[in-house]
Design a protein around this motif. Structure first.
Motif, PDB file in Angstrom:
ATOM      1  N   PHE A  38       0.831  -1.194   0.000  1.00 39.06           N
ATOM      2  CA  PHE A  38       0.000   0.000   0.000  1.00 39.06           C
ATOM      3  C   PHE A  38       0.869   1.247   0.000  1.00 39.06           C
ATOM      4  O   PHE A  38       2.031   1.226   0.404  1.00 39.06           O
ATOM      5  N   SER A  39       0.283   2.330  -0.459  1.00 41.97           N
ATOM      6  CA  SER A  39       1.006   3.596  -0.553  1.00 41.97           C
ATOM      7  C   SER A  39       1.380   4.116   0.834  1.00 41.97           C
ATOM      8  O   SER A  39       0.612   3.988   1.796  1.00 41.97           O
ATOM      9  N   ALA A  40       2.546   4.733   0.909  1.00 40.90           N
ATOM     10  CA  ALA A  40       2.963   5.367   2.166  1.00 40.90           C
ATOM     11  C   ALA A  40       2.041   6.532   2.532  1.00 40.90           C
ATOM     12  O   ALA A  40       1.997   6.952   3.690  1.00 40.90           O
ATOM     13  N   LYS A  41       1.300   7.051   1.556  1.00 41.27           N
ATOM     14  CA  LYS A  41       0.376   8.167   1.792  1.00 41.27           C
ATOM     15  C   LYS A  41      -1.054   7.696   2.049  1.00 41.27           C
ATOM     16  O   LYS A  41      -1.959   8.529   2.189  1.00 41.27           O
ATOM     17  N   ALA A  42      -1.284   6.392   2.117  1.00 43.19           N
ATOM     18  CA  ALA A  42      -2.643   5.865   2.279  1.00 43.19           C
ATOM     19  C   ALA A  42      -3.276   6.376   3.570  1.00 43.19           C
ATOM     20  O   ALA A  42      -2.635   6.411   4.627  1.00 43.19           O
ATOM     21  N   LYS A  43      -4.550   6.750   3.472  1.00 41.90           N
ATOM     22  CA  LYS A  43      -5.292   7.242   4.629  1.00 41.90           C
ATOM     23  C   LYS A  43      -5.963   6.109   5.412  1.00 41.90           C
ATOM     24  O   LYS A  43      -6.513   6.335   6.485  1.00 41.90           O
ATOM     25  N   TYR A  44      -5.956   4.918   4.842  1.00 41.07           N
ATOM     26  CA  TYR A  44      -6.470   3.735   5.532  1.00 41.07           C
ATOM     27  C   TYR A  44      -5.659   2.536   5.063  1.00 41.07           C
ATOM     28  O   TYR A  44      -5.057   2.559   3.985  1.00 41.07           O
ATOM     29  N   LEU A  45      -5.630   1.493   5.861  1.00 39.89           N
ATOM     30  CA  LEU A  45      -4.843   0.296   5.555  1.00 39.89           C
ATOM     31  C   LEU A  45      -5.771  -0.913   5.618  1.00 39.89           C
ATOM     32  O   LEU A  45      -6.069  -1.422   6.701  1.00 39.89           O
ATOM     33  N   PRO A  46      -6.249  -1.379   4.474  1.00 37.44           N
ATOM     34  CA  PRO A  46      -7.213  -2.474   4.487  1.00 37.44           C
ATOM     35  C   PRO A  46      -6.553  -3.840   4.585  1.00 37.44           C
ATOM     36  O   PRO A  46      -5.364  -4.001   4.283  1.00 37.44           O
ATOM     37  N   GLU A  47      -7.332  -4.810   4.985  1.00 35.99           N
ATOM     38  CA  GLU A  47      -6.906  -6.200   4.838  1.00 35.99           C
ATOM     39  C   GLU A  47      -6.917  -6.554   3.357  1.00 35.99           C
ATOM     40  O   GLU A  47      -7.526  -5.873   2.528  1.00 35.99           O
ATOM     41  N   ASP A  48      -6.240  -7.635   3.011  1.00 33.74           N
ATOM     42  CA  ASP A  48      -6.178  -8.054   1.617  1.00 33.74           C
ATOM     43  C   ASP A  48      -7.566  -8.437   1.098  1.00 33.74           C
ATOM     44  O   ASP A  48      -8.337  -9.136   1.775  1.00 33.74           O
ATOM     45  N   ALA A  49      -7.879  -7.967  -0.085  1.00 33.31           N
ATOM     46  CA  ALA A  49      -9.119  -8.333  -0.780  1.00 33.31           C
ATOM     47  C   ALA A  49      -8.771  -8.394  -2.257  1.00 33.31           C
ATOM     48  O   ALA A  49      -8.908  -7.413  -2.990  1.00 33.31           O
ATOM     49  N   GLY A  50      -8.266  -9.551  -2.677  1.00 37.11           N
ATOM     50  CA  GLY A  50      -7.688  -9.674  -4.003  1.00 37.11           C
ATOM     51  C   GLY A  50      -8.641 -10.173  -5.061  1.00 37.11           C
ATOM     52  O   GLY A  50      -9.848 -10.310  -4.844  1.00 37.11           O
ATOM     53  N   PRO A  51      -8.099 -10.463  -6.248  1.00 38.72           N
ATOM     54  CA  PRO A  51      -8.946 -10.853  -7.382  1.00 38.72           C
ATOM     55  C   PRO A  51      -9.721 -12.141  -7.162  1.00 38.72           C
ATOM     56  O   PRO A  51     -10.851 -12.262  -7.642  1.00 38.72           O
ATOM     57  N   ASP A  52      -9.146 -13.112  -6.462  1.00 43.18           N
ATOM     58  CA  ASP A  52      -9.884 -14.361  -6.242  1.00 43.18           C
ATOM     59  C   ASP A  52     -11.175 -14.097  -5.484  1.00 43.18           C
ATOM     60  O   ASP A  52     -12.242 -14.628  -5.834  1.00 43.18           O
ATOM     61  N   GLU A  53     -11.089 -13.274  -4.440  1.00 44.98           N
ATOM     62  CA  GLU A  53     -12.279 -12.945  -3.661  1.00 44.98           C
ATOM     63  C   GLU A  53     -13.273 -12.131  -4.487  1.00 44.98           C
ATOM     64  O   GLU A  53     -14.488 -12.350  -4.414  1.00 44.98           O
ATOM     65  N   LEU A  54     -12.759 -11.193  -5.286  1.00 45.45           N
ATOM     66  CA  LEU A  54     -13.642 -10.364  -6.103  1.00 45.45           C
ATOM     67  C   LEU A  54     -14.405 -11.199  -7.120  1.00 45.45           C
ATOM     68  O   LEU A  54     -15.623 -11.049  -7.274  1.00 45.45           O
ATOM     69  N   PHE A  55     -13.704 -12.098  -7.803  1.00 44.36           N
ATOM     70  CA  PHE A  55     -14.373 -12.876  -8.845  1.00 44.36           C
ATOM     71  C   PHE A  55     -15.313 -13.921  -8.254  1.00 44.36           C
ATOM     72  O   PHE A  55     -16.343 -14.244  -8.860  1.00 44.36           O
ATOM     73  N   ALA A  56     -14.992 -14.429  -7.074  1.00 44.13           N
ATOM     74  CA  ALA A  56     -15.928 -15.333  -6.394  1.00 44.13           C
ATOM     75  C   ALA A  56     -17.206 -14.598  -6.030  1.00 44.13           C
ATOM     76  O   ALA A  56     -18.320 -15.141  -6.177  1.00 44.13           O
ATOM     77  N   LEU A  57     -17.071 -13.360  -5.558  1.00 42.50           N
ATOM     78  CA  LEU A  57     -18.257 -12.566  -5.254  1.00 42.50           C
ATOM     79  C   LEU A  57     -19.057 -12.297  -6.521  1.00 42.50           C
ATOM     80  O   LEU A  57     -20.290 -12.426  -6.528  1.00 42.50           O
ATOM     81  N   ARG A  58     -18.384 -11.909  -7.584  1.00 42.05           N
ATOM     82  CA  ARG A  58     -19.057 -11.666  -8.866  1.00 42.05           C
ATOM     83  C   ARG A  58     -19.937 -12.845  -9.248  1.00 42.05           C
ATOM     84  O   ARG A  58     -21.115 -12.692  -9.579  1.00 42.05           O
TER      85      ARG A  58
END
Length: 305
Positions: A38-58
């Motif tokens: 994640f970016s050093a300038k990120a305003k929040y730090l999320p847990e991983d939510a990658g393509p496998d999870e996204l496509f399973a949801l789709r």
């Protein structure tokens, strides 16, 4: 910074069955951090939510394609989004966030990787600096690629941003309707101002997404439906819909993605409106080459089986 989880592990299955070929036109991926920090300038730090999870949801929601919008936590390093597009088998396209000094060669590489737009973010809680002059330079440079501009802002900035929006030489897609106050109903001053903007500029589109963010009444989001259904009906050829998964920064009120899908027939109450919202409009914007082929062959815009 504590890592945030903002999505439900087991969303309900929607009662509404989207038409074959339906596009989730606004979603994100986070990481995985070990491969895409994640970016050093990120305003929040999320847990991983990658393509496998996204496509399973789709698949579980009955959708067919994704438009993956670069998340602000990754800054201008579009690696995570490009990785997800590459893993989609042609069923995803993307919207990038770029450094104003990006080279033409780098833009061409993003295009080859599946990017079809660039996002400008004016939410002060998410970005520190939003230089309008540099953004307009980028907009001029992406126009020959056939890209469009996605703009994210809150309603109190609409008047200030209107000259900037009008100067953009491409299609302009406004995220989440410019975040108007839904409690005032479809004829509230912020909704009226938004409709006036859309009426005046036929190159302006919008995403009728974000019920979980914009509703004041909460599920089943009746205030959102009342305010937004007229938008879908009035601008039927310029509206997009998306889940906004994994719902950045919503760890306190995690939405049910199945319930968000069930809003679709309430926002678009006819089969024609549903096809425009979910298939025809996003395909024209993100897969225009398939639209041309389908039209020439009298085929369909559905996802390959």
């Amino acid at each position: 910074m504590t890592r945030i989880k903002s999505w439900a592990d087991h969303p309900t299955r929607p009662h509404f069955q989207p038409p074959a070929g339906a596009v989730d036109a606004h979603c994100h991926v986070f990481g995985p951090e070990r491969d895409f920090p994640f970016s050093a300038k990120a305003k929040y730090l999320p847990e991983d939510a990658g393509p496998d999870e996204l496509f399973a949801l789709r698949d579980s929601l009955g959708l067919s394609r994704n438009v993956i919008v670069q998340a602000s936590c990754h800054g201008t390093d579009n690696g995570a989004t490009l990785n997800a597009i590459a893993k989609s088998g042609g069923l995803a396209r993307g919207v990038a966030v770029v450094d104003p000094e990006i080279s033409d060669g780098e833009l061409a590489a993003l295009h080859a990787g599946g990017m079809r737009g660039v996002r400008f973010n004016f939410l002060k809680r998410l970005v520190d600096h939003a230089p309008k002059d540099k953004f307009l330079e980028i907009a001029g440079r992406i126009a020959p690629l056939g890209w469009h501009v996605v703009v994210y802002f809150e309603a109190d900035l609409l008047t200030e941003l209107t000259p900037f929006l009008e100067a953009i030489p491409t299609i302009v897609v406004i995220d989440h309707l410019g975040r108007p106050d839904m409690s005032e109903g479809p004829d509230g001053p912020e909704m009226k101002a938004f409709r006036a903007l859309m009426d005046a500029h036929p190159n302006f589109w919008t995403k009728v997404s974000g019920a979980e963010r914009l509703s004041r009444s909460g599920p089943p989001f009746d205030d959102f439906v009342a305010a937004v259904r007229p938008i879908v009906q009035r601008y039927s050829d310029r509206v997009l819909w998306g889940t906004d998964w994994p719902h950045p920064n919503m760890q306190d009120d995690i939405p049910d993605d199945g319930a968000l899908v069930d809003l679709i027939p309430r926002l678009a109450p006819t089969v024609d409106l549903q096809r425009r919202l979910l298939i025809e409009n996003p395909m024209r914007l993100y897969w225009p080459e398939l639209c041309s082929t389908a039209s020439a062959q009298s085929g369909s815009l559905e996802a390959p089986g």
